[in-house]
Design an enzyme around this catalytic site. Sequence first.
Site, PDB file in Angstrom:
ATOM      1  NE  ARG A  49      -0.233   0.492   4.924  1.00  0.00           N
ATOM      2  CZ  ARG A  49       0.687   1.358   5.326  1.00  0.00           C
ATOM      3  NH1 ARG A  49       0.990   2.389   4.581  1.00  0.00           N
ATOM      4  NH2 ARG A  49       1.316   1.187   6.475  1.00  0.00           N
ATOM      5  N   GLY A  50       0.264   2.359  -0.331  1.00  0.00           N
ATOM      6  CA  GLY A  50       0.956   3.626  -0.223  1.00  0.00           C
ATOM      7  C   GLY A  50       1.094   4.040   1.236  1.00  0.00           C
ATOM      8  CB  THR A  54      -0.106   2.976  10.051  1.00  0.00           C
ATOM      9  OG1 THR A  54      -1.088   3.487  10.951  1.00  0.00           O
ATOM     10  CG2 THR A  54      -0.609   1.718   9.392  1.00  0.00           C
ATOM     11  CE1 TYR A  55      -0.314  -1.776  17.524  1.00  0.00           C
ATOM     12  CE2 TYR A  55      -2.243  -0.366  17.652  1.00  0.00           C
ATOM     13  CZ  TYR A  55      -1.566  -1.491  18.044  1.00  0.00           C
ATOM     14  OH  TYR A  55      -2.119  -2.351  18.959  1.00  0.00           O
ATOM     15  CG  HIS A  56      -3.140  -1.890  11.117  1.00  0.00           C
ATOM     16  ND1 HIS A  56      -3.874  -0.741  10.987  1.00  0.00           N
ATOM     17  CD2 HIS A  56      -2.518  -2.086   9.928  1.00  0.00           C
ATOM     18  CE1 HIS A  56      -3.716  -0.262   9.769  1.00  0.00           C
ATOM     19  NE2 HIS A  56      -2.889  -1.054   9.106  1.00  0.00           N
ATOM     20  N   GLY A 122      -4.587   4.031   3.486  1.00  0.00           N
ATOM     21  CA  GLY A 122      -3.442   3.471   2.767  1.00  0.00           C
ATOM     22  C   GLY A 122      -3.974   2.533   1.706  1.00  0.00           C
ATOM     23  CG  PHE A 134     -11.051   2.658   6.315  1.00  0.00           C
ATOM     24  CD1 PHE A 134     -11.472   2.457   7.632  1.00  0.00           C
ATOM     25  CD2 PHE A 134     -11.852   2.172   5.294  1.00  0.00           C
ATOM     26  CE1 PHE A 134     -12.647   1.774   7.917  1.00  0.00           C
ATOM     27  CE2 PHE A 134     -13.034   1.498   5.570  1.00  0.00           C
ATOM     28  CZ  PHE A 134     -13.430   1.293   6.884  1.00  0.00           C
ATOM     29  CB  SER A 135      -6.736   1.683  10.276  1.00  0.00           C
ATOM     30  OG  SER A 135      -5.824   2.762  10.259  1.00  0.00           O
ATOM     31  CB  CYS A 151       0.993   8.763   8.649  1.00  0.00           C
ATOM     32  SG  CYS A 151      -0.317   7.558   8.903  1.00  0.00           S
TER      33      CYS A 151
END
Length: 191
Positions: A49-50, A54-56, A122, A134-135, A151
């Site tokens: 992804r672009g 990030t964190y998930h 992303g 998205f998140s 980001c």
Amino acid sequence: MEARAVAVGTGEARELLWMLEHPPVYTAGTSAEPGDLIDARFPVIPTGRGGKYTYHGPGQRIGYVVLDLTKRGRDVRCYVHALESWVIAALGELGVEAFAVDGRVGIWTLDRGREAKIGAIGVRVKRWVTLHGFSVNVDPDLSHFGGIVPCGLPEYGVTSLQSLGIPADLATFDAALALTADAFLETVSCP
């Protein structure tokens, strides 16, 4: 997701919106800078992804969106804007005034008078089929973002519905997404 995107592109499968929740993980987009990974306390997964890091994790709604832009208009910017608008509308259903900012992809709101990111975007588009998505921070442990520069924007913090005093859970946010999904699907049909 990759297999589904190929099948959507060939007309062998329907478009799909996946809503899920990940275990704690950092993901690195195609623009991730090594210096933005401060503390790899969770697995680090490179993605197509672009975006940057990030964190998930638990308490965060992840939406993977697999749509055929050939049928909807081959306009990636329009798609990203429509995705942002969908999340903003869903947050609005919960009483959160969220917004997009020119030059900064994602979903923003005010937390104690300061701009903070509540949602990330992303995406990847492969043969005009979208991947990733998205998140949104519903109620994650925000300290987990401390292992990265989210980001690539060190000057902005992150927030969540819980931090804003919105007593929502994933099911509540999903219901808000469902209420606003038709408008998203209409606006993503870009001329």
